[in-house]
Design an enzyme around this catalytic site. Sequence first.
Site: not given
Length: 174
Positions: A89, A131-132, A135
């Site tokens: 990341c 993953h995004e 976030h």
Amino acid sequence: MASYRIRTFGDPVLRRRADEVTDIDGRVAKLAQEMHAAMKEANGVGLAAPQIGVSKRLFVYEIGDSGPRTVINPVIEDAEGEWEHEEGCLSVPGLWFHITRAKRVRVRGYDLDGKEVSYEGEDMEAKLYQHEVDHLDGRLLLERLDQDQRREAMRELRRRAQGEHAGQASAAGR
Ligand code: NI
């Protein structure tokens, strides 16, 4: 002049649940443009708005031959299977971890024209979407680690923070 800086572990903006985008307007388009630039500059394949300090629900990416894409107010659906892989990341620079995620997912959201979009991907692409969206929910990949991995990661992050401090002190001493 661009004012973005990629936020790293420890910055509170990375831990907040980002706000929905209510108007897809010129400001969002400009933000997306800056995010694409920041992502390219950092050699990343994906970047979420909180990573440049903006707590809004959108991310940008470019993977394979997708071309540059922006997904606003993304939602993950139809997650299937499991895939374990090495994951890094930009907000936790230089560290890579084995993380298990869904192998196939669909992400649904809006593009910069306000049109509904839906992309389906597997492996790297599926990982990127998960993953995004993490976030945007205020979750870093560190929270996907098991206890031992996480302890080791925190130790390494502390070591690095101290190293930086020592570096600054000796630079200042010269
Ligand atoms: Ni990330």
